[in-house]
Design a protein around this motif. Sequence first.
Motif, PDB file in Angstrom:
ATOM      1  N   HIS A 191      -2.775  15.218 -16.199  1.00  0.00           N
ATOM      2  CA  HIS A 191      -3.800  15.858 -15.384  1.00  0.00           C
ATOM      3  C   HIS A 191      -5.151  15.223 -15.719  1.00  0.00           C
ATOM      4  N   THR A 228      -3.392  13.750 -10.371  1.00  0.00           N
ATOM      5  CA  THR A 228      -2.419  14.626 -11.022  1.00  0.00           C
ATOM      6  C   THR A 228      -1.022  14.046 -10.887  1.00  0.00           C
ATOM      7  N   VAL A 246       2.670  22.659  -9.863  1.00  0.00           N
ATOM      8  CA  VAL A 246       1.247  22.742 -10.216  1.00  0.00           C
ATOM      9  C   VAL A 246       0.481  23.352  -9.051  1.00  0.00           C
ATOM     10  N   CYS A 261      -2.720  23.833  -7.382  1.00  0.00           N
ATOM     11  CA  CYS A 261      -3.998  23.114  -7.389  1.00  0.00           C
ATOM     12  C   CYS A 261      -4.995  23.819  -6.474  1.00  0.00           C
ATOM     13  N   ARG A 313      -6.279  23.289 -11.913  1.00  0.00           N
ATOM     14  CA  ARG A 313      -4.814  23.326 -11.855  1.00  0.00           C
ATOM     15  C   ARG A 313      -4.235  24.391 -12.775  1.00  0.00           C
TER      16      ARG A 313
END
Length: 278
Positions: free
Chosen positions: A175, A180, A199, A201, A211
């Motif tokens: 990250h 990412t 994830v 986001c 995140r």
Amino acid sequence: MKLLLFADLHLDTRFPSAGPVRRKALRDTLGRIVDLAQETGADAMLCAGDLYEHDRCSPSTAAFLRSSFDCSVPVYLAPGNDDWYGPQSVYQQVDWTPNVHVFSSESLTPVELADGVTLWGAAHLGPGPARDVLDGFAVTRGGVNLALGHGCAPGDVAITGLNHAFLGHVHTPEHAVNYTFPGNPDPLTPGETGERGAVLCTVHEDGSVSREVIDVSASRSLEWLDSETAFPLLDFDSVAAERTVRGQFVRDVLADADLDEAMRGRVLATGLRALEER
């Protein structure tokens, strides 16, 4: 705006821990991802490639994918080097529901996620090494610009004009400020490191991204299985001497240098259980 990102699920995987039980667990993991997207109110679900493996994908997997993505959340799929886009790929063969968008060009092409927010996506069109999907790309739109693709040199993000890139292929999560790598959401090989999952986001008005990693792995529930708890009375050396399907299976697992003892026990346990249930 909230986007749920995942990559490298590898349905119908070739990896050493593969077997009927593991393959089902990977499907269950995708189900958890779709459920999570709906429960969190995500504005879209993003897959950065290697959703499945082209050479091993079965018709039932194609049907499963269509059914799974028939949901209330827009889905954006960027084919990778293992699930590449082509005439015989699931991506072209399946009659997707209207909420599913498959990127089909090697060049990054734009779709509008919301007013002032553009998602650029690209596909691999054949097998082979993952390529730098950002090579030679430059943003040509105002507002917030995001990219979705499988494989790239992360250092390229800063010079493209993109605010953030969502990327696959690298299985170790990373990250960074402007990119990412979610990593594979469900274990594929022994010794994996890093916090992995889907994830969530959050894309802010200035293009920055915050995140949250959410564990979605169905395979972790199998980790209690080992050779002693699942088959306490079974002599694996004796089974390995059998001229049977299960004998060959045990020989292959015992000879696999990529498996540590804990993983070897789990593979033996789940694989033998699956053979018994046939």
